[in-house]
Design an enzyme around this catalytic site. Structure first.
Site, mmCIF file in Angstrom:
data_model
loop_
_atom_site.group_PDB
_atom_site.id
_atom_site.type_symbol
_atom_site.label_atom_id
_atom_site.label_comp_id
_atom_site.label_asym_id
_atom_site.label_seq_id
_atom_site.Cartn_x
_atom_site.Cartn_y
_atom_site.Cartn_z
ATOM 1 N N HIS A 120 -1.227 -58.615 -19.234
ATOM 2 C CA HIS A 120 -2.613 -58.620 -19.716
ATOM 3 C C HIS A 120 -2.719 -58.894 -21.209
ATOM 4 C CE1 HIS A 120 -3.729 -56.023 -15.948
ATOM 5 N NE2 HIS A 120 -3.504 -57.284 -15.669
ATOM 6 N N GLU A 216 -0.017 -38.781 -9.426
ATOM 7 C CA GLU A 216 -0.588 -38.533 -8.094
ATOM 8 C C GLU A 216 -0.278 -39.718 -7.180
ATOM 9 O OE1 GLU A 216 -4.605 -38.158 -9.414
ATOM 10 O OE2 GLU A 216 -4.892 -40.317 -9.556
HETATM 11 P P1 OAD Z 1 -5.313 -46.872 -14.512
HETATM 12 O O1 OAD Z 1 -6.089 -46.077 -15.516
HETATM 13 O O2 OAD Z 1 -6.051 -47.531 -13.413
HETATM 14 O O3 OAD Z 1 -4.230 -45.928 -13.822
HETATM 15 C C1 OAD Z 1 -3.399 -45.096 -14.576
HETATM 16 C C2 OAD Z 1 -2.464 -44.399 -13.600
HETATM 17 O O4 OAD Z 1 -1.535 -43.634 -14.352
HETATM 18 C C3 OAD Z 1 -3.168 -43.426 -12.637
HETATM 19 O O5 OAD Z 1 -2.698 -43.674 -11.322
HETATM 20 C C4 OAD Z 1 -2.710 -42.031 -13.116
HETATM 21 O O6 OAD Z 1 -2.536 -41.135 -12.048
HETATM 22 C C5 OAD Z 1 -1.381 -42.354 -13.763
HETATM 23 N N1 OAD Z 1 -0.994 -41.450 -14.858
HETATM 24 C C6 OAD Z 1 -1.785 -40.910 -15.810
HETATM 25 N N2 OAD Z 1 -1.059 -40.195 -16.670
HETATM 26 C C7 OAD Z 1 0.246 -40.276 -16.262
HETATM 27 C C8 OAD Z 1 1.483 -39.757 -16.738
HETATM 28 N N3 OAD Z 1 1.551 -38.986 -17.826
HETATM 29 N N4 OAD Z 1 2.610 -40.065 -16.058
HETATM 30 C C9 OAD Z 1 2.573 -40.838 -14.933
HETATM 31 N N5 OAD Z 1 1.419 -41.366 -14.446
HETATM 32 C C10 OAD Z 1 0.275 -41.098 -15.095
HETATM 33 O O7 OAD Z 1 -4.439 -47.905 -15.341
HETATM 34 P P2 OAD Z 1 -3.700 -49.229 -14.832
HETATM 35 O O8 OAD Z 1 -3.194 -49.062 -13.451
HETATM 36 O O9 OAD Z 1 -2.746 -49.610 -15.893
HETATM 37 O O10 OAD Z 1 -6.618 -54.509 -17.011
HETATM 38 O O11 OAD Z 1 -4.902 -50.259 -14.836
HETATM 39 C C11 OAD Z 1 -4.634 -51.579 -14.507
HETATM 40 C C12 OAD Z 1 -5.546 -52.498 -15.258
HETATM 41 O O12 OAD Z 1 -6.895 -52.105 -15.045
HETATM 42 C C13 OAD Z 1 -5.422 -52.450 -16.759
HETATM 43 O O13 OAD Z 1 -4.313 -53.160 -17.261
HETATM 44 C C14 OAD Z 1 -6.713 -53.078 -17.195
HETATM 45 C C15 OAD Z 1 -7.691 -52.469 -16.211
HETATM 46 O O14 OAD Z 1 -8.672 -53.325 -15.736
HETATM 47 C C16 OAD Z 1 -7.151 -55.324 -17.937
HETATM 48 O O15 OAD Z 1 -7.671 -54.907 -18.954
HETATM 49 C C17 OAD Z 1 -7.037 -56.777 -17.627
#
Ligand code: OAD
Length: 244
Positions: A120, A216
């Site tokens: 990204h 989770e």
């Molecule tokens: P999300 O915010 O959707 O998901 C974050 C994940 O990390 C969740 O499943 C949480 O449970 C997990 N999480 C949080 N804290 C954690 C920790 N300390 N250890 C392990 N896991 C943890 O973020 P992404 O999946 O990265 O795209 O989102 C994907 C994309 O959505 C982003 O890159 C962005 C957004 O649209 C763009 O901006 C193009």
């Protein structure tokens, strides 16, 4: 249970497999970077999804730049955490290792990772809307409408906005790594945003062992061989401690 699963992952690493790691916002959460779906991050009264779009930039580039300057200021003091550091150490140790990240915060590079596929983009890189040149620029005092040194056109953050395609070359590199790996580790991503969300399933279809570390379960967990629940900052360094 977590201990047994950690043992399984450690023994995979000891076998010197071709490892691909995919990370999402969760790996940076313990560094202080807000996740996307964990909280409703508002800037003034705008939602990120309303400003991080080509339409918003076309309408009001000054406003979008103000938003990105604010985000850069929030990110600038943040440091990599033990999970980022453990992945950098793994890269140094394994002959075949690729890191694919959805994060734009640049923390993997700061931790010392070198072979990084940034799906990204990167908030510390600016791209010219005229000639397309991309440059690293970490200044926090950019002009309200920064322009390209080479051609004078308006610069934009080198990140993928909502509604935009990923860079085909970057995506191709990610697919190539995933298709040939035999072990894929997916850390801190909700598995909701394509195409990143389907990379784990692709690896699985190609015969790789696929494991996930997340606070989770995710909609993808059932497709993987192993799903470990916990903080990336705790679990990822534990993988390493007995793997070398
Ligand atoms: P999300 O915010 O959707 O998901 C974050 C994940 O990390 C969740 O499943 C949480 O449970 C997990 N999480 C949080 N804290 C954690 C920790 N300390 N250890 C392990 N896991 C943890 O973020 P992404 O999946 O990265 O795209 O989102 C994907 C994309 O959505 C982003 O890159 C962005 C957004 O649209 C763009 O901006 C193009």
């Amino acid at each position: 249970m977590t201990d047994t699963n950690l043992q399984i992952l450690r023994s995979r690493l000891q076998q010197g497999q071709d490892l691909v790691v995919l990370t999402g916002a969760g790996i940076s959460a313990e560094s202080g970077v807000p996740t996307f779906r964990g909280q409703d991050g508002l800037w003034r009264h705008y939602r990120a999804m309303d400003l991080a779009t080509p339409q918003a930039f076309g309408r009001d580039p000054r406003l979008v730049w103000e938003f990105y300057q604010w985000r850069r200021q929030l990110l600038a003091p943040l440091q990599p955490n033990p999970a980022h550091q453990a992945l950098a150490a793994l890269e140094a140790r394994l002959p075949r290792f690729t890191l694919i990240t959805q994060n734009i915060d640049g923390l993997h590079a700061l931790a010392g990772s070198r072979r990084i596929i940034e799906l990204h983009g990167n908030i510390w890189h600016l791209r010219c809307t005229g000639c397309g040149q991309v440059r690293e620029d970490r200044r926090l005092d950019l002009p309200p409408l920064p322009t390209c040194q080479a051609c004078g056109a308006l610069l934009r953050p080198h990140v993928v906005w909502f509604g935009e395609m990923l860079d085909p070359a970057v995506l191709a590199a990610a697919y190539a790594a995933v298709e040939t790996c035999d072990f894929m580790l997916i850390i801190g991503t909700s598995g909701l945003v394509q195409p990143a969300a389907s990379l784990g399933r692709l690896a699985k279809q190609r015969g790789a062992f696929v494991a996930e570390i997340n606070l989770e379960p995710t909609p993808q967990s059932d497709f993987y061989d192993l799903s470990l629940q916990g903080k990336a900052g705790d679990l990822v360094p534990q993988l390493l401690s007995a793997s070398g």
